[in-house]
Design a protein around this motif. Structure first.
Motif, PDB file in Angstrom:
ATOM      1  N   VAL A 155       0.834  -1.198   0.000  1.00 42.05           N
ATOM      2  CA  VAL A 155       0.000   0.000   0.000  1.00 42.05           C
ATOM      3  C   VAL A 155       0.870   1.249   0.000  1.00 42.05           C
ATOM      4  O   VAL A 155       1.978   1.248   0.536  1.00 42.05           O
ATOM      5  CB  VAL A 155      -0.961   0.034   1.216  1.00 42.05           C
ATOM      6  N   GLY A 156       0.346   2.293  -0.589  1.00 41.18           N
ATOM      7  CA  GLY A 156       0.981   3.602  -0.511  1.00 41.18           C
ATOM      8  C   GLY A 156       0.477   4.312   0.734  1.00 41.18           C
ATOM      9  O   GLY A 156      -0.701   4.209   1.072  1.00 41.18           O
ATOM     10  N   VAL A 157       1.374   4.993   1.423  1.00 39.49           N
ATOM     11  CA  VAL A 157       1.007   5.696   2.650  1.00 39.49           C
ATOM     12  C   VAL A 157       1.480   7.142   2.579  1.00 39.49           C
ATOM     13  O   VAL A 157       2.393   7.483   1.816  1.00 39.49           O
ATOM     14  CB  VAL A 157       1.586   5.005   3.908  1.00 39.49           C
ATOM     15  N   ALA A 158       0.870   7.981   3.413  1.00 36.62           N
ATOM     16  CA  ALA A 158       1.193   9.407   3.423  1.00 36.62           C
ATOM     17  C   ALA A 158       2.508   9.699   4.121  1.00 36.62           C
ATOM     18  O   ALA A 158       3.171  10.686   3.799  1.00 36.62           O
ATOM     19  CB  ALA A 158       0.068  10.188   4.095  1.00 36.62           C
ATOM     20  N   GLU A 159       2.910   8.854   5.061  1.00 33.47           N
ATOM     21  CA  GLU A 159       4.136   9.103   5.824  1.00 33.47           C
ATOM     22  C   GLU A 159       4.557   7.813   6.521  1.00 33.47           C
ATOM     23  O   GLU A 159       3.726   6.970   6.836  1.00 33.47           O
ATOM     24  CB  GLU A 159       3.892  10.195   6.870  1.00 33.47           C
ATOM     25  N   LEU A 160       5.863   7.680   6.758  1.00 42.23           N
ATOM     26  CA  LEU A 160       6.420   6.555   7.517  1.00 42.23           C
ATOM     27  C   LEU A 160       7.353   7.103   8.599  1.00 42.23           C
ATOM     28  O   LEU A 160       7.835   8.231   8.492  1.00 42.23           O
ATOM     29  CB  LEU A 160       7.189   5.602   6.594  1.00 42.23           C
TER      30      LEU A 160
END
Length: 157
Positions: A137-142
């Motif tokens: 999945v693509g996420v907004a921040e890690l």
């Protein structure tokens, strides 16, 4: 068949020291014949994030750097697995699942090829025991602005 450590050496790689958790969780949980590995970010052999492995895919991180970051995550996953079972050659039956989190801009559609960096390394090192189910999945921040994070589940002896 050569050992995992030999295959690592042939690839010019080595397992890093298993990273300590940075919050209120444990790096892995073993229950019965399963080991679940908490998400591992793309720390290098020096235990640090390289500048090219921070930021977002589709913006400041190139696809090549994203794939390399996913490979580093896989190495960190294997370091945790080794801490859990001791011997990767004799203690691991199967990589059951990998979960990939890609720090990306909302329009970045190339998530799967980035995560292949981790998946391909599992198969290179474990052979058929490295074939796994996967979610990406693509996420907004890690955490720490890492480009990639990978979690895993293994069947062990």
């Amino acid at each position: 068949m050569s050992s995992i450590k030999e295959r690592l050496k042939d690839l010019g790689l080595a397992l890093p020291k298993a990273a300590a958790p940075v919050a209120n969780y444990v790096p892995f949980v073993r229950t019965g014949n399963l080991v679940v590995i908490s998400g591992q970010i793309c720390f290098g052999a020096d235990g640090k994030l390289a500048p090219e492995h921070t930021g977002k895919l589709g913006d400041t991180v190139s696809n090549e750097a994203g794939i390399a970051a996913a490979r580093l995550c896989a190495l960190n996953v294997l370091a945790q697995l080794e801490a859990a079972v001791g011997d990767l050659d004799h203690g691991v039956d199967q990589c059951v699942r990998l979960g990939g989190f890609i720090n990306a801009v909302p329009t970045f559609a190339g998530l799967a090829p980035i995560m292949n960096g981790a998946s391909d390394l599992m198969v290179e090192l474990l052979g058929d025991r490295g074939r796994h189910a996967r979610s990406t999945v693509g996420v907004a921040e890690l955490p720490l602005d890492a480009a990639v994070e990978v979690e895993a589940m293994f069947a062990v002896r």
